[in-house]
Scaffold this motif. Sequence first.
Motif, PDB file in Angstrom:
ATOM      1  N   SER A 291       0.545  -1.239   0.166  1.00  0.00           N
ATOM      2  CA  SER A 291       0.218  -0.032   0.079  1.00  0.00           C
ATOM      3  C   SER A 291       0.861   0.986   0.367  1.00  0.00           C
ATOM      4  N   GLU A 292       2.242   1.316   0.851  1.00  0.00           N
ATOM      5  CA  GLU A 292       2.537   2.504   0.804  1.00  0.00           C
ATOM      6  C   GLU A 292       4.161   2.477  -0.623  1.00  0.00           C
ATOM      7  N   THR A 293       3.635   1.752  -1.136  1.00  0.00           N
ATOM      8  CA  THR A 293       4.167   1.716  -2.849  1.00  0.00           C
ATOM      9  C   THR A 293       4.087   2.355  -4.339  1.00  0.00           C
ATOM     10  N   LEU A 294       1.973   1.742  -3.682  1.00  0.00           N
ATOM     11  CA  LEU A 294       1.032   2.250  -4.381  1.00  0.00           C
ATOM     12  C   LEU A 294       1.055   3.742  -3.928  1.00  0.00           C
ATOM     13  N   ALA A 295       0.737   3.760  -3.025  1.00  0.00           N
ATOM     14  CA  ALA A 295       0.216   5.382  -2.745  1.00  0.00           C
ATOM     15  C   ALA A 295       1.230   6.154  -3.274  1.00  0.00           C
ATOM     16  N   ASP A 296       2.977   5.801  -2.601  1.00  0.00           N
ATOM     17  CA  ASP A 296       4.187   6.607  -3.280  1.00  0.00           C
ATOM     18  C   ASP A 296       4.141   6.638  -4.672  1.00  0.00           C
ATOM     19  N   THR A 297       3.868   5.454  -5.563  1.00  0.00           N
ATOM     20  CA  THR A 297       4.131   5.860  -6.424  1.00  0.00           C
ATOM     21  C   THR A 297       3.101   6.565  -7.556  1.00  0.00           C
ATOM     22  N   TRP A 298       1.642   6.624  -7.000  1.00  0.00           N
ATOM     23  CA  TRP A 298       0.063   7.718  -7.003  1.00  0.00           C
ATOM     24  C   TRP A 298       0.380   8.480  -6.864  1.00  0.00           C
ATOM     25  N   ALA A 299       1.334   9.348  -5.780  1.00  0.00           N
ATOM     26  CA  ALA A 299       1.794  10.804  -5.158  1.00  0.00           C
ATOM     27  C   ALA A 299       2.504  11.479  -6.900  1.00  0.00           C
ATOM     28  N   LEU A 300       4.075  10.509  -7.023  1.00  0.00           N
ATOM     29  CA  LEU A 300       4.870  11.182  -8.174  1.00  0.00           C
ATOM     30  C   LEU A 300       4.210  11.202  -8.945  1.00  0.00           C
ATOM     31  N   MET A 301       3.078  10.247  -9.721  1.00  0.00           N
ATOM     32  CA  MET A 301       2.141  10.665 -11.011  1.00  0.00           C
ATOM     33  C   MET A 301       1.173  11.555 -10.662  1.00  0.00           C
ATOM     34  N   ARG A 302       0.567  12.187  -9.471  1.00  0.00           N
ATOM     35  CA  ARG A 302       0.297  13.215  -9.744  1.00  0.00           C
ATOM     36  C   ARG A 302       1.060  14.619  -9.603  1.00  0.00           C
ATOM     37  N   THR A 303       2.414  14.416  -9.592  1.00  0.00           N
ATOM     38  CA  THR A 303       2.626  15.773  -9.872  1.00  0.00           C
ATOM     39  C   THR A 303       3.575  15.725 -11.565  1.00  0.00           C
ATOM     40  N   GLY A 304       2.758  15.073 -12.231  1.00  0.00           N
ATOM     41  CA  GLY A 304       3.062  15.024 -13.407  1.00  0.00           C
ATOM     42  C   GLY A 304       4.102  13.750 -14.191  1.00  0.00           C
ATOM     43  N   TRP A 305       4.998  13.182 -13.275  1.00  0.00           N
ATOM     44  CA  TRP A 305       5.695  12.483 -13.541  1.00  0.00           C
ATOM     45  C   TRP A 305       5.161  11.158 -14.812  1.00  0.00           C
ATOM     46  N   LYS A 306       6.018  10.870 -15.914  1.00  0.00           N
ATOM     47  CA  LYS A 306       4.895   9.552 -16.349  1.00  0.00           C
ATOM     48  C   LYS A 306       6.526   9.075 -17.047  1.00  0.00           C
ATOM     49  N   PRO A 307       6.200   7.324 -16.988  1.00  0.00           N
ATOM     50  CA  PRO A 307       7.166   6.375 -17.333  1.00  0.00           C
ATOM     51  C   PRO A 307       7.157   6.876 -18.861  1.00  0.00           C
ATOM     52  N   TRP A 308       9.023   6.846 -19.232  1.00  0.00           N
ATOM     53  CA  TRP A 308       9.344   7.554 -20.455  1.00  0.00           C
ATOM     54  C   TRP A 308       9.228   5.976 -21.202  1.00  0.00           C
ATOM     55  N   PRO A 309       8.618   7.093 -22.825  1.00  0.00           N
ATOM     56  CA  PRO A 309       8.181   5.957 -22.920  1.00  0.00           C
ATOM     57  C   PRO A 309      10.335   4.284 -23.842  1.00  0.00           C
ATOM     58  N   ARG A 310       9.542   3.474 -23.692  1.00  0.00           N
ATOM     59  CA  ARG A 310      10.347   2.626 -23.988  1.00  0.00           C
ATOM     60  C   ARG A 310      10.351   1.480 -25.271  1.00  0.00           C
ATOM     61  N   PRO A 311      10.341   2.335 -26.381  1.00  0.00           N
ATOM     62  CA  PRO A 311       9.951   1.231 -27.549  1.00  0.00           C
ATOM     63  C   PRO A 311      10.563  -0.089 -27.448  1.00  0.00           C
ATOM     64  N   GLU A 312      11.661  -0.447 -27.114  1.00  0.00           N
ATOM     65  CA  GLU A 312      12.377  -1.328 -26.970  1.00  0.00           C
ATOM     66  C   GLU A 312      10.955  -2.827 -26.881  1.00  0.00           C
ATOM     67  N   LEU A 313      10.483  -2.243 -25.717  1.00  0.00           N
ATOM     68  CA  LEU A 313       9.363  -3.228 -24.695  1.00  0.00           C
ATOM     69  C   LEU A 313       8.081  -2.750 -25.611  1.00  0.00           C
ATOM     70  N   PRO A 314       7.452  -3.939 -25.828  1.00  0.00           N
ATOM     71  CA  PRO A 314       5.970  -4.386 -25.500  1.00  0.00           C
ATOM     72  C   PRO A 314       5.043  -3.329 -25.613  1.00  0.00           C
ATOM     73  N   GLU A 315       3.854  -2.931 -26.444  1.00  0.00           N
ATOM     74  CA  GLU A 315       3.060  -1.563 -25.391  1.00  0.00           C
ATOM     75  C   GLU A 315       3.232  -1.951 -24.190  1.00  0.00           C
ATOM     76  N   LEU A 316       2.065  -1.505 -23.658  1.00  0.00           N
ATOM     77  CA  LEU A 316       1.933  -1.345 -22.501  1.00  0.00           C
ATOM     78  C   LEU A 316       0.541  -0.907 -21.985  1.00  0.00           C
ATOM     79  N   GLY A 317      -0.748  -2.241 -21.875  1.00  0.00           N
ATOM     80  CA  GLY A 317      -1.744  -1.339 -21.476  1.00  0.00           C
ATOM     81  C   GLY A 317      -3.162  -1.622 -22.860  1.00  0.00           C
ATOM     82  N   ILE A 318      -4.022  -2.703 -22.337  1.00  0.00           N
ATOM     83  CA  ILE A 318      -4.944  -2.802 -22.906  1.00  0.00           C
ATOM     84  C   ILE A 318      -5.582  -2.200 -24.233  1.00  0.00           C
ATOM     85  N   ASP A 319      -6.255  -2.117 -24.936  1.00  0.00           N
ATOM     86  CA  ASP A 319      -6.796  -0.778 -25.552  1.00  0.00           C
ATOM     87  C   ASP A 319      -8.354  -0.846 -24.867  1.00  0.00           C
ATOM     88  N   ASP A 320      -8.855   0.798 -24.875  1.00  0.00           N
ATOM     89  CA  ASP A 320      -9.613   0.704 -24.446  1.00  0.00           C
ATOM     90  C   ASP A 320     -10.964  -0.886 -24.695  1.00  0.00           C
TER      91      ASP A 320
END
Length: 337
Positions: A291-320
Amino acid sequence: MRILVLGGTAFLGRAIVAEALGRDHHVTTFNRGRRFSDVPGVEVIRGDRTERADLDRLRAGRWDAVVDTSGYVPRVVGQAAAVLREVAPVYAFASSASVYVDRPRLPVDESSRVFDCAPDAGPDDGDYGTLKAGCERAVVEHYGDAALLLRLGVIVGPYEDVGRLPWWLARIARGGDVLSPGSPDVRMQLVDARDVARFTVDLLERGQGGALNVAGPAGNPTFGTLLSDCMKVTESDARLVWVDDDFLLSHDVKPWSELPIWAPMNAECGAAWQMRGPRAAELGLRFRPMSETLADTWALMRTGWKPWPRPELPELGIDDGKEQRILAAWRARGTST
Ligand SMILES: NC(=O)c1ccc[n+]([C@@H]2O[C@H](COP(=O)([O-])OP(=O)(O)OC[C@H]3O[C@@H](n4cnc5c(N)ncnc54)[C@H](OP(=O)(O)O)[C@@H]3O)[C@@H](O)[C@H]2O)c1
């Protein structure tokens, strides 16, 4: 201590740098300065580890230990180890659970079979796990018992630039019916990068060598607690709809990438995969609550931080659209939960 980190600005390397600085160690980072900011307080050496001349500049330094978080190609890792052997007595290498031949089919411990890969193999001589095994050999060739091989499971936490947990947090925050994979009881073994960092620096301070599995304990967390904690942290009213492995596979959902961290259950592991790591636990690896890991990750995301694109990896996430089509098909089957 004087610690040299090869990398040190992205995710795991960044956490190790922060931990070492927090203990008043002197930290030098070596990277190209391309993507991320330097952690304040480090001494920076700019260079490309694939360039011999840049590596040679490290011969002028003196360190008590090297931490290599950015090694993926045996030949490249071997070149660094050959140079650094003269100026640093211990080499910690960020390896991976993927070095094990029988993972994910069978549980693995440090004595399990590892892929056979030459220590001077190039980038096209194998897949990620095979090349990581070759990197380990390259380090051992130069460092022997002073090689510390950290065979890491799935790492999460702030700055996770693969983007697995950030994807789940963002998806749950968006609300609605969420395609939730497998079963809420499936046990994972996630580990926060900051806990890996604390453990790594502990080991460096003790001059520890050898190969160690580094993963969370089974059930850290279950998929059910992970997603319900994502709901709490993001204050989401999403509805989790659990859809079994066979249904997901029959609808062509790609494990690991489309629904990050999910992979089908392996009966012999009682989970998607299992790493046994009693040696790391004996040596002091400890875990913060997820729960601490999630809270801290979300707090960072709320500052505008986003994962840097990693074109070498398969695209992440399912299409809506695909997610909602699968949910509709699942409901039509009459087994929605
Ligand atoms: N995420 C997981 O779940 C997981 C699981 C198992 C193992 N691992 C291992 O954990 C490590 C992840 O470490 P990480 O997230 O800190 O970093 P990373 O993404 O592997 O490496 C990025 C760092 O290395 C530098 N770098 C990249 N190419 C370079 C080059 N040619 N010369 C010099 N510097 C270079 C980058 O800076 P510049 O781009 O500015 O040079 C950055 O500082 C990897 O070794 C990975 O295999 C991760």
